[in-house]
Design a protein around this motif. Sequence first.
Motif, short mmCIF file in Angstrom:
data_model
loop_
_atom_site.label_atom_id
_atom_site.label_comp_id
_atom_site.label_asym_id
_atom_site.label_seq_id
_atom_site.Cartn_x
_atom_site.Cartn_y
_atom_site.Cartn_z
N ASP A 90 0.86 -1.18 0.00
CA ASP A 90 0.00 0.00 0.00
C ASP A 90 0.90 1.23 0.00
N GLY A 91 0.27 2.39 -0.08
CA GLY A 91 1.04 3.62 -0.19
C GLY A 91 1.99 3.87 0.98
N PRO A 92 1.50 3.83 2.23
CA PRO A 92 2.39 4.08 3.36
C PRO A 92 3.56 3.10 3.44
N THR A 93 3.29 1.83 3.13
CA THR A 93 4.37 0.84 3.17
C THR A 93 5.39 1.11 2.07
N ALA A 94 4.89 1.47 0.88
CA ALA A 94 5.80 1.79 -0.23
C ALA A 94 6.70 2.97 0.13
N ARG A 96 7.59 3.91 3.09
CA ARG A 96 8.53 3.49 4.13
C ARG A 96 9.68 2.68 3.54
N VAL A 97 9.37 1.75 2.64
CA VAL A 97 10.40 0.90 2.04
C VAL A 97 11.35 1.74 1.18
N PHE A 98 10.79 2.61 0.35
CA PHE A 98 11.64 3.41 -0.53
C PHE A 98 12.42 4.47 0.25
N ASP A 99 11.84 4.97 1.33
CA ASP A 99 12.55 5.96 2.14
C ASP A 99 13.81 5.36 2.74
N THR A 100 13.73 4.12 3.18
CA THR A 100 14.90 3.45 3.75
C THR A 100 15.84 2.93 2.67
N ASN A 101 15.32 2.19 1.72
CA ASN A 101 16.15 1.45 0.77
C ASN A 101 16.70 2.28 -0.36
N VAL A 102 16.09 3.41 -0.65
CA VAL A 102 16.53 4.23 -1.79
C VAL A 102 16.89 5.65 -1.36
N SER A 149 7.77 -10.12 -4.21
CA SER A 149 8.00 -9.10 -3.18
C SER A 149 8.09 -7.75 -3.88
N PRO A 150 6.94 -7.21 -4.32
CA PRO A 150 6.93 -6.05 -5.20
C PRO A 150 7.69 -4.84 -4.69
N LEU A 151 7.46 -4.46 -3.45
CA LEU A 151 8.07 -3.23 -2.96
C LEU A 151 9.56 -3.41 -2.72
N TYR A 152 9.94 -4.52 -2.13
CA TYR A 152 11.36 -4.78 -1.89
C TYR A 152 12.11 -4.85 -3.22
N SER A 153 11.59 -5.63 -4.17
CA SER A 153 12.26 -5.79 -5.45
C SER A 153 12.38 -4.46 -6.19
N ALA A 154 11.30 -3.70 -6.20
CA ALA A 154 11.32 -2.40 -6.89
C ALA A 154 12.31 -1.45 -6.23
N SER A 155 12.37 -1.48 -4.91
CA SER A 155 13.30 -0.60 -4.21
C SER A 155 14.75 -0.98 -4.49
N LYS A 156 15.00 -2.28 -4.67
CA LYS A 156 16.37 -2.72 -4.97
C LYS A 156 16.75 -2.40 -6.42
N SER A 157 15.77 -2.41 -7.33
CA SER A 157 16.04 -1.92 -8.68
C SER A 157 16.50 -0.47 -8.61
#
Length: 228
Positions: A90-94, A96-102, A149-157
């Motif tokens: 969802d939006g908040p999780t996305a 959070r993931v991108f804020d940390t990983n990217v 793992s859509p958000l994790y994978s996208a953030s690692k891209s």
Amino acid sequence: MTVTLITGANKGIGFATARQLLDLGHVVYVGARDTGRGEEAASALGARFVPLDVTDDASVAKALATVDADEGRLDVLVHNAGIAENGVVDGPTALRVFDTNVVGIVRVTEAALPLLRRSSNPTVVTVSSSAGSFWAVNNPDRPEFTLTSPLYSASKSAATMITVQYAKSQPGIKFNAVEPGYTATDLTAAIGGGRTPAESARTVVRLATLPPDGPTGTLQDDSGPLSW
């Protein structure tokens, strides 16, 4: 002595990387957002602790100011902090993931650039993942093919791409991303299995100890450069 800062280094691959670089004679700063865990890890390793939350601009600025005041330069920066948040999309999780990983990579890199430019062999390593490789996730012969793992994978891209773009924009500094291998850490606890953090850290250490004429702008695993 080589001065190294590792984000998210109080456990897992970051902790193992710190140990191996210390064994090679580096002065290692263990970055962690949890002060208690960070201090405990640094004490166990014989490293130095610096409070560092990659999602907080003020925390990042203060951490790099500490390294600057203590050492006057930074030779190696390892972007290891990361989160997975598997199962929730969802939006908040996305965010959070991108804020940390990217975005965290951008925050720390920008704060570190003045210190890295004072090094005779500045090196940046991003702990990324082949889960973010288009080649790997579309290759039925690869384990990433069945990973969802859509958000994790996208953030690692994005993490790999920002690393490559920094390599292009900062030609005096080596920037490389690493696929460390499937590792038994908190991120993979729900799935189970995986090799030890020490085994995976070896690839990180290899890229963190490249000579001045070493490669830049790559994604690598144990065997060398990966398609992505």
